[in-house]
Design a protein around this motif. Structure first.
Motif, PDB file in Angstrom:
ATOM      1  N   LYS A  44       8.218  -9.999  -0.540  1.00 13.14           N
ATOM      2  CA  LYS A  44       7.209  -9.327  -1.351  1.00 13.14           C
ATOM      3  C   LYS A  44       6.169  -8.771  -0.390  1.00 13.14           C
ATOM      4  CE  LYS A  44       9.472 -11.905  -4.294  1.00 13.14           C
ATOM      5  NZ  LYS A  44      10.668 -12.634  -3.849  1.00 13.14           N
ATOM      6  N   VAL A  45       6.254  -7.482  -0.111  1.00 16.10           N
ATOM      7  CA  VAL A  45       5.477  -6.880   0.962  1.00 16.10           C
ATOM      8  C   VAL A  45       4.306  -6.085   0.401  1.00 16.10           C
ATOM      9  CG1 VAL A  45       5.546  -5.340   2.955  1.00 16.10           C
ATOM     10  CG2 VAL A  45       7.531  -6.762   2.409  1.00 16.10           C
ATOM     11  N   LEU A  46       3.109  -6.442   0.833  1.00 18.25           N
ATOM     12  CA  LEU A  46       1.905  -5.697   0.489  1.00 18.25           C
ATOM     13  C   LEU A  46       1.617  -4.706   1.604  1.00 18.25           C
ATOM     14  CD1 LEU A  46      -0.855  -5.081  -0.813  1.00 18.25           C
ATOM     15  CD2 LEU A  46      -1.722  -7.149   0.318  1.00 18.25           C
ATOM     16  N   ILE A  47       1.544  -3.408   1.273  1.00 14.54           N
ATOM     17  CA  ILE A  47       1.157  -2.374   2.230  1.00 14.54           C
ATOM     18  C   ILE A  47      -0.232  -1.898   1.833  1.00 14.54           C
ATOM     19  CG2 ILE A  47       1.713  -0.144   3.263  1.00 14.54           C
ATOM     20  CD1 ILE A  47       4.630  -0.673   2.645  1.00 14.54           C
ATOM     21  N   ALA A  48      -1.217  -2.214   2.656  1.00 13.79           N
ATOM     22  CA  ALA A  48      -2.616  -1.984   2.298  1.00 13.79           C
ATOM     23  C   ALA A  48      -3.285  -1.053   3.293  1.00 13.79           C
ATOM     24  CB  ALA A  48      -3.361  -3.317   2.245  1.00 13.79           C
ATOM     25  N   GLY A  49      -4.402  -0.500   2.851  1.00  8.01           N
ATOM     26  CA  GLY A  49      -5.191   0.382   3.699  1.00  8.01           C
ATOM     27  C   GLY A  49      -6.052   1.283   2.833  1.00  8.01           C
ATOM     28  N   THR A  50      -7.054   1.884   3.437  1.00 13.18           N
ATOM     29  CA  THR A  50      -7.927   2.785   2.693  1.00 13.18           C
ATOM     30  C   THR A  50      -7.209   4.095   2.403  1.00 13.18           C
ATOM     31  OG1 THR A  50      -8.825   3.628   4.770  1.00 13.18           O
ATOM     32  CG2 THR A  50     -10.032   1.817   3.735  1.00 13.18           C
ATOM     33  N   SER A  51      -7.826   4.947   1.603  1.00 12.78           N
ATOM     34  CA  SER A  51      -7.272   6.276   1.344  1.00 12.78           C
ATOM     35  C   SER A  51      -7.140   7.025   2.673  1.00 12.78           C
ATOM     36  CB  SER A  51      -8.190   7.068   0.407  1.00 12.78           C
ATOM     37  OG  SER A  51      -8.256   6.448  -0.855  1.00 12.78           O
ATOM     38  N   GLY A  52      -5.986   7.649   2.880  1.00  9.31           N
ATOM     39  CA  GLY A  52      -5.746   8.371   4.115  1.00  9.31           C
ATOM     40  C   GLY A  52      -5.155   7.536   5.228  1.00  9.31           C
ATOM     41  N   SER A  53      -4.899   6.259   4.960  1.00 10.99           N
ATOM     42  CA  SER A  53      -4.353   5.376   5.996  1.00 10.99           C
ATOM     43  C   SER A  53      -2.876   5.625   6.246  1.00 10.99           C
ATOM     44  CB  SER A  53      -4.556   3.906   5.600  1.00 10.99           C
ATOM     45  OG  SER A  53      -3.820   3.602   4.421  1.00 10.99           O
ATOM     46  N   GLY A  54      -2.185   6.236   5.266  1.00 13.32           N
ATOM     47  CA  GLY A  54      -0.755   6.482   5.394  1.00 13.32           C
ATOM     48  C   GLY A  54       0.106   5.579   4.542  1.00 13.32           C
TER      49      GLY A  54
ATOM     50  N   VAL B  71       2.182  -1.032  -2.824  1.00 14.86           N
ATOM     51  CA  VAL B  71       1.304  -0.133  -2.082  1.00 14.86           C
ATOM     52  C   VAL B  71      -0.016  -0.061  -2.840  1.00 14.86           C
ATOM     53  CG1 VAL B  71       0.972   2.202  -1.202  1.00 14.86           C
ATOM     54  CG2 VAL B  71       3.274   1.203  -1.246  1.00 14.86           C
ATOM     55  N   THR B  72      -1.078  -0.597  -2.257  1.00 18.70           N
ATOM     56  CA  THR B  72      -2.340  -0.674  -2.988  1.00 18.70           C
ATOM     57  C   THR B  72      -3.495  -0.977  -2.053  1.00 18.70           C
ATOM     58  OG1 THR B  72      -3.448  -1.719  -4.889  1.00 18.70           O
ATOM     59  CG2 THR B  72      -2.135  -3.152  -3.472  1.00 18.70           C
TER      60      THR B  72
END
Length: 251
Positions: free
Chosen positions: A35-45, A201-202
């Motif tokens: 269960k993979v969380l891909i996080a980052g701000t807007s524009g992070s990719g 993705v969040t």
């Protein structure tokens, strides 16, 4: 050793309309059941990573890629969106754009009906997946009659009919109020217990950390930190991660 179901190998991507790459040197393996969380701000990719996985890149959003991306052992760029949809099921933030059937039951059954599945087998499949996501008591409803959280469950059931290997959630709670977020989280916890591979993705950390087993944090088109949730949330090593978590977990 298990084979990754998703494998980015020194992968980069640049949109046609942009002067600089959006993704650079991405190395990431996602294994069955993770269960993979891909996080980052807007524009992070992070959203671009999701679009690469489900085939929207390069088939809907063309550009130039480098390195390799394998989805279920096959080169993603040599597959089609149709082929990839049988491996990766995507639940978007705008669920209204995904509905096809006049009723919830018809919408969930669409893919199976398209594959000419026998009626009785199709009914059993719809009953099973709708029960998994707790929408089985609304099969006769029209999609527009449902709450936002219920619509997310219908979308989930619709992609699960395909027996996909990976569920990709693209900002699944961005349009939901706090109560609906809680409803969707409970369903995702249930699905996590089924052993499904999930990619979330969040930027909503409080939501996603509860169901993730592997956290990937992105900034500026690269992976700056990844690891187990306890390490990332408890003692992040990178300044970008620390600032992000300070903002989205406490601010």
């Amino acid at each position: 050793m298990a084979t990754p179901v998703i494998s980015f190998q020194d992968y980069g991507f640049q949109y046609m309309a942009q002067a600089e790459p959006t993704l650079r040197h991405i190395n990431l393996d996602i294994y069955p059941g993770e269960k993979v969380l891909i996080a980052g701000t807007s524009g992070s990719g992070k959203s671009t990573v999701g679009n690469c996985i489900n085939g929207l890149i390069p088939f809907a959003y063309p550009g130039k890629s480098s390195g390799r991306l394998l989805v279920d052992g096959r080169e993603a760029g040599e597959s089609s969106t149709f082929e990839l949809s049988h491996v990766v099921g995507t639940v978007l933030q705008d669920t209204d754009g995904q509905f096809i059937g006049l009723t919830v039951g018809e919408d969930i059954a669409f893919a199976a009906e398209n594959d000419c599945m026998p009626q009785e087998e199709m009914k059993q499949l719809v009953d099973r997946v709708s029960g998994l996501v707790d929408i089985d008591h609304h099969l006769e409803y029209a999609p527009y009659e449902l709450s936002g959280g219920q619509k997310q469950r219908v979308s989930l059931a619709g992609v699960m009919v395909e027996a996909v290997k990976v569920l990709l959630f693209d900002e699944p709670t961005s349009a939901l109020d706090p109560q609906m977020v809680g409803e969707v989280l409970e369903v995702m916890r249930k699905l996590a217990g089924e052993g499904l591979t999930m990619i979330i993705v969040t930027h909503e950390m409080a939501f996603a950390r509860d169901v993730s087993s592997h956290v990937v944090f992105m900034a500026g088109g690269v992976i700056v930190e990844e690891g187990e949730p306890s390490q990332i949330f408890g003692a992040p090593k990178q300044l970008q991660t620390q600032e992000f978590l300070s903002r989205f977990m406490h601010g």
